[in-house]
Design a protein around this motif. Structure first.
Motif, PDB file in Angstrom:
ATOM      1  N   LEU A 179       0.824  -1.206   0.000  1.00 40.15           N
ATOM      2  CA  LEU A 179       0.000   0.000   0.000  1.00 40.15           C
ATOM      3  C   LEU A 179       0.862   1.262   0.000  1.00 40.15           C
ATOM      4  O   LEU A 179       0.559   2.241  -0.699  1.00 40.15           O
ATOM      5  CB  LEU A 179      -0.911  -0.011   1.231  1.00 40.15           C
ATOM      6  N   GLN A 180       1.949   1.247   0.762  1.00 40.96           N
ATOM      7  CA  GLN A 180       2.838   2.414   0.785  1.00 40.96           C
ATOM      8  C   GLN A 180       3.483   2.638  -0.579  1.00 40.96           C
ATOM      9  O   GLN A 180       3.691   3.784  -0.984  1.00 40.96           O
ATOM     10  CB  GLN A 180       3.899   2.209   1.873  1.00 40.96           C
ATOM     11  N   LEU A 181       3.797   1.537  -1.271  1.00 43.84           N
ATOM     12  CA  LEU A 181       4.347   1.684  -2.622  1.00 43.84           C
ATOM     13  C   LEU A 181       3.309   2.319  -3.547  1.00 43.84           C
ATOM     14  O   LEU A 181       3.641   3.207  -4.344  1.00 43.84           O
ATOM     15  CB  LEU A 181       4.766   0.313  -3.166  1.00 43.84           C
ATOM     16  N   MET A 182       2.060   1.877  -3.454  1.00 39.88           N
ATOM     17  CA  MET A 182       1.009   2.459  -4.294  1.00 39.88           C
ATOM     18  C   MET A 182       0.886   3.959  -4.041  1.00 39.88           C
ATOM     19  O   MET A 182       0.646   4.740  -4.979  1.00 39.88           O
ATOM     20  CB  MET A 182      -0.331   1.789  -4.001  1.00 39.88           C
ATOM     21  N   ARG A 183       1.068   4.371  -2.808  1.00 39.37           N
ATOM     22  CA  ARG A 183       0.892   5.789  -2.478  1.00 39.37           C
ATOM     23  C   ARG A 183       2.087   6.631  -2.895  1.00 39.37           C
ATOM     24  O   ARG A 183       1.930   7.780  -3.333  1.00 39.37           O
ATOM     25  CB  ARG A 183       0.659   5.933  -0.971  1.00 39.37           C
TER      26      ARG A 183
END
Length: 1010
Positions: free
Chosen positions: A887-891
């Motif tokens: 999720l942090q990568l997506m953000r």
């Protein structure tokens, strides 16, 4: 050529037994009529037809001219039956049909008139003049001479006729004469053949353009002659000057085959009567040329036809058939005889430098003919690739505007079609195109894909022979530029073998690919790593580097399945890399690695199906690192030490000196180093090894992988991940010149940037933007410095200075006009050097771009490994730790494809977990903290896709808790309640979909409980 009639108008006048014009089956024409839509009335004709009788007769003869073969033969059957059926019609009726209908119709140019009328005439003549025919008494006045007179009279051009009409009459006479021959009545009675022969000779002299057809009629007649009649006929043809013509050659060979002991005229083919023993004279005859200085008697010469024919003369069929028959006799040197014939009659005749393009066109037709019937001419095919032919073929096929380009191109297509029908032919064709009179780089020279197509046709039975053929021209190369030519050929050899391997479908278990390990890999490895005295000149360093790269590409193609691990292992065991300089340390490392790999392979043979994967994967790693050792990889020895640690701890389960070191973490670090390089092979190897050792992964090992996802996608992020730029990738980029030359794999991210959290102003984003601004300023400063350096270098070379510098210096008044030629050339070389160095120096902007591509590709490959993990280890509690980093990568990522890839991994994890019937061991406290962290992460970006991903991850954890202990539902609901209250109060910004998905999840479980 303009007055030559079309071949489709001469079907009845066959000029070759099989290849030219089909022979007409007279018996079937008169006995069995084909089925027609409407029945044809068969009744005797009347003498003076009127009304319906006349109408029926007209319709029958009209059908006889039809272009439809079945309709034409049905009409012919009805006419023959109407004339000779039963007791036969009256003599006057028969005469009327012969004079006014049949012979007269031969001179008609309508549709298929000549074909239909000649069929009827052949049958009538056979029944009238055959031996002991009862009709000969009934039609006593219609004797042979009278009927022949009808033909001559009705086909004699009279009056003021157009050229086409005169041509139609000549063709009518020819068809009529052929009808007499095909009726097989000419040699039953003495004196019938001579007037027919006279007319044929007269017609060929009067109309040279029809001489070929007249000659074929004589060939057909020879089959019916006795030896004495054949001798008489050849004497007549010699006196008429036809002996040394193409037709004469065909007649002489036909007569000789039928009567080997007959007496032949002494000229022009000698007492043996064999034109094949007089190649120079034969070549002139086949070329239809004559020399003004010829010493031959005028009786042996005849004027040329004067018209070029776009089809081969029938004599070629007879000549080639003769050689084909002789080639089957293994006791004689007939192939050598055909080689001499082909050289004199074709290569130095039709393809000589002075030959007209029409003659060369005939040569291409001959080449095509040989491949159109490989069953007949198969033994002769090795000879046809003669020097002039191949040269002409290459010259005309490589340029589209050449006159014979289409003919040359068709020749190659016919050759390939023959190879497709019989792959064995490839073994005959290939050495003649890439060696001998051909060119090893045939495809590039001709701008075609001929060799490529031929290699794609090769089957498993012939592929070893094909590779040996490819190898032979690369061993010893002679000439003034032998080193350059040898290097070109050997590099092409690598391309050819790689293409052959790439065509293999490794998923097809029924496919026999043993040849890859038996000849393909050993050949490439021999050039890459071994000293072989057969190579002259010796193999260059550049060629060795290219072959090493080809070897990696071959491994990469085959490693779609871990079962192919044995190829690299077997090759590592078998080769002796005596071309690789190795010190004692490297030799020791190599020997130890080979020993460990041998032990692993023995374990593979003894292990069960479930235990084989880790053993195979580690053996594969050992074999590839051994090749890296041969390639001079600086880290190869340390990698082997790490593999030994993994072998001891993960396979042997034995304690090691470095007992505190976790083997799975070492393995992860090794795999990360592999996928950081742009190599398709290393990517596949990493995936196979990771899949084999997934169960041994620890949380720390997975953390090492997710740490990569947190790095910045810029030059600073690259510097944080790597201590220095990867020299291996740079070396590959320098060595490789085209796509095929490299195992380098670049993931195209299309340069698309996204920012899911673009509207937020987090401290992290501000710091990242500041860093980027600082980098941009640095780039600007660097550009100014580079521009200043360029100005200084140019000033030094030109002897000038800027206006704001050296104001007190004395300026020189020299101009370019005062410089000598040598000084000008030196200045030019200096300027070229300055700008070349300027071009080679990478700019900061380019470095930033390259750094971003490197990090994006690295992250993409890490995501590939994580996707494998969540799909196959969905029941492993460690997999939950991957959700938050994804999720942090997506953000944080600005690359759309990485964002989508991370999103799809979360969805794949959810699907795999949904299929699990039993929940794994989970820590409720840790899971609840993870849900809170996911909700906190979801509040940092308002995009819909990000909210969907966060909701999926949160529900995935909720489901695992619910499966393990339904009592945890209240705690999960509390987390959602708190997040919802914070959202409503405006403390955080979240998408409503997170809470609607939670309600739907609750509804689904409520329905299932009830």
């Amino acid at each position: 050529m303009g007055t030559k009639r079309k071949r489709k108008d001469q079907d009845a006048v066959a000029t070759a037994p099989a290849a030219k014009r089909p022979q007409i089956d007279k018996k079937s024409a008169s006995v069995a009529a084909p089925t027609l839509p409407t029945a044809i009335e068969i009744s005797p004709f009347v003498d003076n037809p009127r009304g319906p009788e006349l109408k029926r007769e007209v319709e029958l003869y009209n059908s006889l001219t039809s272009e439809d073969g079945s309709e034409r033969l049905a009409a012919a059957n009805a006419i023959v039956s109407g004339i000779l059926g039963g007791d036969g019609v009256e003599e006057s009726t028969l005469q009327r049909h012969l004079e006014r209908r049949l012979f007269r119709g031969l001179a008609s140019g309508r549709k298929g008139a000549r074909l239909g009328f000649s069929v009827v005439l052949t049958e009538i003549l056979e029944q009238l003049f055959s031996a002991q025919s009862p009709l000969s008494e009934k039609y006593a006045n219609l004797n042979f001479d009278t009927v022949l007179g009808f033909l001559v009279a009705k086909t004699k051009p009279e009056g003021d006729l157009s050229g086409q009409e005169e041509k139609d009459h000549s063709l009518g006479l020819l068809f009529g004469l052929q009808s007499f021959v095909r009726s097989k009545v000419l040699f039953l009675v003495e004196g019938r053949w001579d007037p027919i022969l006279d007319k044929l000779i007269e017609l060929s002299e009067k109309k040279p353009w029809i001489r070929e057809e007249c000659g074929w009629v004589v060939v057909e007649a020879v089959a019916q002659m006795t030896q004495i009649q054949a001798e008489h006929t050849l004497e007549r043809l010699l006196n008429a000057g036809l002996a040394s013509s193409p037709e004469g050659v065909g007649i002489w060979l036909t007569a000789r085959n039928r009567f080997p002991a007959m007496k032949f005229p002494s000229k022009p083919w000698g007492r043996s009567g064999n034109p094949l023993q007089h190649l120079k004279t034969l070549a002139k005859a086949l070329k239809e040329s004559s020399s003004s200085n010829s010493t031959e008697d005028k009786t042996t010469q005849i004027k040329q036809t004067g018209n070029w024919n776009a089809q081969l003369h029938f004599v070629w069929n007879i000549v080639l058939a003769q050689y084909a028959q002789d080639s089957k006799d293994t006791e004689s040197d007939n192939l050598h005889s055909f080689e001499n014939f082909w050289k004199v009659a074709v290569d130095e005749n039709l393809f000589s430098s002075t030959a007209s393009r029409e003659r060369k066109y005939w040569g291409f037709l001959l080449f095509q003919k040989m491949f159109q019937d490989p069953a007949l001419y198969g033994n002769l095919l090795p000879v046809v690739f003669s020097h002039n032919l191949v040269r002409c073929l290459i010259n005309h096929v490589q340029e589209k505007d050449r006159f014979l380009n289409r003919a040359a191109d068709k020749s190659l297509k016919v050759m390939i079609q023959a190879a497709e029908a019989d792959p064995q032919i490839v073994i005959t064709i290939l050495p003649r195109l890439i060696g001998g009179n051909g060119n090893y780089n045939f495809d590039k020279v001709t701008k075609t894909k001929t060799i490529d197509k031929l290699l794609s046709i090769v089957d498993n039975e012939n592929i070893k022979s094909a590779i040996e053929i490819l190898i032979t021209p690369t061993l010893s190369v002679e000439g003034t530029d032998a080193a350059k030519e040898a290097e070109l050929r050997r590099q092409l050899l690598g391309d050819y073998i790689l293409n052959l391997v790439r065509r293999v479908n490794v998923q097809d278990d029924s496919n026999n690919i043993s040849w890859i390990g038996e000849i393909a890999f050993p050949t490439v490895a021999n050039v890459a790593y071994c000293e072989d005295a057969k190579f002259d000149p010796p193999v260059s360093r550049k060629t060795r580097a290219l072959f090493r790269n080809r070897l990696l590409s071959m491994f990469a193609h085959l490693l779609s399945d871990l079962k192919a691990f044995s190829f690299s292992c077997d090759l590592a065991r078998s080769i002796k890399p005596d071309a690789v300089p190795m010190d004692a340390e490297i030799v020791e490392a190599k020997d130890n690695a080979l020993s460990t790999m041998e032990k692993l392979m023995k374990k593979v043979r003894k292990a069960g199906d479930q235990q084989k994967a880790p053993l195979q994967a580690l053996a594969l790693l050992y074999s590839l690192v051994i090749f890296q050792l041969y390639d001079g990889e600086p880290e190869a020895i340390s990698i082997l030490d790490e593999l030994k640690l993994c072998y001891d701890k993960l396979i042997r389960h034995k304690s090691h000196d470095d007992s505190d070191v976790n083997a799975s973490e070492v393995l992860v670090e090794l795999l990360l180093s592999f996928i950081s390089k742009p190599s398709a092979l290393l990517r596949k190897v990493a995936q196979h090894v990771f899949s084999a050792f997934m169960t041994d992964m620890t949380a720390e090992g997975l953390q090492m992988m997710t740490d990569v996802l947190e790095s910045g996608e810029n030059l600073k992020g690259q510097q944080e991940l790597f201590d220095k730029e990867p020299e291996e990738g740079q070396e590959l980029a320098e060595d490789d010149e085209d796509e095929l030359d490299s195992d380098v794999e670049v993931v195209d991210m299309n340069g698309e940037d996204i920012q899911l959290n673009g509207h937020l102003e987090d401290d992290d984003d501000e710091s990242e933007d500041d860093a980027e601004n600082d980098e941009n300023e640095m780039v600007g400063d660097e550009n100014d410095e580079e521009a200043q350096k360029l100005e200084e270098a140019l000033a030094s070379a030109l002897g000038t200075h800027r206006l704001d510098q050296d104001k007190g210096a004395e300026t020189e008044s020299e101009s370019d006009a005062d410089m000598t030629d040598s000084e000008m050339m030196a200045l030019d070389a200096k300027l070229v050097e300055i700008f070349s160095l300027r071009k080679k120096e990478p700019s900061k902007k380019q470095e930033q771009k390259d750094a971003k591509e490197t990090i994006v590709n690295f992250k993409s490959r890490v995501l590939d490994l994580l996707e494998i993990y969540v799909k196959k280890q969905a029941d492993n509690p460690l997999a939950f730790g991957l959700l938050l980093p994804l999720l942090q990568l997506m953000r944080t990522t600005k690359t759309k494809q990485l964002c989508e890839k991370a999103y799809n991994i979360i969805l794949a994890y959810a699907r795999a977990a949904k299929k699990l019937e039993v929940a794994g061991d989970v820590d409720p406290s840790a899971q609840l903290k993870l849900i809170k962290a996911i909700h906190s992460e979801a509040s940092k970006d308002p995009s819909h896709m990000f909210a969907r991903a966060a909701s999926t991850a949160s529900l995935l954890i909720s489901s695992s808790l619910y499966k393990a202990d339904k009592g945890t539902l209240k705690k999960v609901a509390t987390v959602y309640r708190d997040s919802q209250i914070a959202w409503v109060d405006g403390q955080v910004k979240m998408q409503a979909v997170i809470f609607s998905d939670w309600v739907n999840w609750c509804q689904s479980h409520a329905n299932s409980s009830s």
